[in-house]
Design a protein around this motif. Sequence first.
Motif, PDB file in Angstrom:
ATOM      1  N   TYR A   6       0.861  -1.183   0.000  1.00  0.00           N
ATOM      2  CA  TYR A   6       0.000   0.000   0.000  1.00  0.00           C
ATOM      3  C   TYR A   6       0.896   1.232   0.000  1.00  0.00           C
ATOM      4  O   TYR A   6       1.702   1.418   0.896  1.00  0.00           O
ATOM      5  N   LEU A   7       0.769   2.052  -1.038  1.00  0.00           N
ATOM      6  CA  LEU A   7       1.516   3.312  -1.070  1.00  0.00           C
ATOM      7  C   LEU A   7       0.616   4.438  -0.595  1.00  0.00           C
ATOM      8  O   LEU A   7      -0.471   4.640  -1.112  1.00  0.00           O
ATOM      9  N   VAL A 208       0.867  -6.338   3.415  1.00  0.00           N
ATOM     10  CA  VAL A 208       2.021  -6.691   4.246  1.00  0.00           C
ATOM     11  C   VAL A 208       2.999  -5.523   4.395  1.00  0.00           C
ATOM     12  O   VAL A 208       3.944  -5.593   5.174  1.00  0.00           O
ATOM     13  N   MET A 209       2.771  -4.443   3.633  1.00  0.00           N
ATOM     14  CA  MET A 209       3.651  -3.288   3.775  1.00  0.00           C
ATOM     15  C   MET A 209       2.906  -2.029   3.338  1.00  0.00           C
ATOM     16  O   MET A 209       2.162  -2.048   2.361  1.00  0.00           O
ATOM     17  N   VAL A 210       3.120  -0.947   4.064  1.00  0.00           N
ATOM     18  CA  VAL A 210       2.557   0.358   3.698  1.00  0.00           C
ATOM     19  C   VAL A 210       3.708   1.351   3.615  1.00  0.00           C
ATOM     20  O   VAL A 210       4.514   1.473   4.542  1.00  0.00           O
ATOM     21  N   LEU A 211       3.789   2.026   2.490  1.00  0.00           N
ATOM     22  CA  LEU A 211       4.830   3.032   2.277  1.00  0.00           C
ATOM     23  C   LEU A 211       4.202   4.412   2.423  1.00  0.00           C
ATOM     24  O   LEU A 211       3.190   4.705   1.799  1.00  0.00           O
ATOM     25  N   VAL A 212       4.803   5.247   3.242  1.00  0.00           N
ATOM     26  CA  VAL A 212       4.305   6.607   3.464  1.00  0.00           C
ATOM     27  C   VAL A 212       5.378   7.607   3.037  1.00  0.00           C
ATOM     28  O   VAL A 212       6.538   7.478   3.405  1.00  0.00           O
ATOM     29  N   ASN A 213       4.977   8.587   2.235  1.00  0.00           N
ATOM     30  CA  ASN A 213       5.858   9.711   1.917  1.00  0.00           C
ATOM     31  C   ASN A 213       5.195  10.980   2.419  1.00  0.00           C
ATOM     32  O   ASN A 213       3.994  11.161   2.276  1.00  0.00           O
TER      33      ASN A 213
END
Length: 427
Positions: A6-7, A208-213
């Motif tokens: 998930y971005l 299984v993963m979330v990327l936050v900017n």
Amino acid sequence: MKSALYLCLLLLGLPVQGQYVFDLSVEQQEQKIPHSPEDHSPAEGENLAHVKIASSNADFGFRFYKQVREEVGSKNIFFSPLSISTAFAMLSLGARSNTLSQLHKGLAFNLTEMEEQEIHKGFQRVLQLLNDPHREVQLNMGNALFIDDRLKLLQKFLDDVTNFYYSEAISSNFQNSLEAIKEINNYTETKTHGKIIGLLNSLDPDTVMVLVNYIFFKGYWEKPFNSFATRENDFLLDAKNSVKVKMMHQNKAFNIHRDKKLSCWVVEIPYKGNATALFVLPDEGTMKQVEDALLKETVSNWMQSLEKRKIYLDLPKFSISGSYDVKSLFEKMGVTEVFSNQADLSGVAEKTLLKVSKAIHKAMVDVSENGTEAAAVTVIEMVPMSAEIPPPPHIRFNRPFLMIILDKTTHSILFIGKIVNPAAKED
């Protein structure tokens, strides 16, 4: 079955204590991102990695803008192309084969002009320069990875995202999705000083993963508007409809350009420090013509054509926001594989097939009179009033206009917006 990545691209802009601010999250990470002074001469500039990627980021930003325009029609637009490209460039560290090629193409990176390593070194340098605490404009950007306890990241990917993108890795339990959502929401709420609350309301069960900017900008007008001069006025939505807005006014010298070919005015309103805003006012009926011409070459031409001149300037106060489904927009731009079961993100984790299930972007901007007088002397000298022939033009931003915010240190376009209705509060 592919596990979901998930971005999450988070931006928020707001006034803090009455100041003019883009508060796009997070406290400064001084302990994490080394701040080095610019140790290069202008002659070396074209060979620097961050200058090379700035050109690609501008190309991407205007392509993305045109895709958003098709999607939202006659609504306000506001987003950060730099935030989106940074997040997907970081993800590309783990992409392989056609998935990687599509990402590079979608982000406008031409590998015949730069090496893949240069892309990441460019973003590394942008992060260093943006996070410099000595800048007069406070501008910070960073990244975080929320990683499921069961997911084992490849050491090279972890090293690269840490080295190039200064990302922090946070262990999470996505099997308990409610707890994971709460953890991510608490994190984003903390990092945005309580301004983004409950951003996520659900996650794909296979996440299984979330990327936050995040990106944070806090700038003061070099020439603040006098609030006593602000008056209620009409803003023309179209030929038949208008709304009441608070219209700010200045009667000073600004860098301006009249683009006769595109039938628009360009007014530069600088911040204290090395950032500036371009406000572009198309003549009635020419907005589409100006939008279609939005290219890095066009903006470069505007910047080079600016001349200091006294004007009567009317600019509305406004607070607008935008939320975008980046996955949908990217798919329409030809970046499809990373979201599909054909995704090759084999460079991210061990023994786990990954794809991006969702990518969202939220941005908000608040423009008002306030700011702090610049202590530095303006580089460009004012034209004496006595030499002004013809009389100063009156440039009224009382109809739809464009806004581009540029960081001159990194040559980056930070934000692009279209203000169609300054009174609209909704996304």
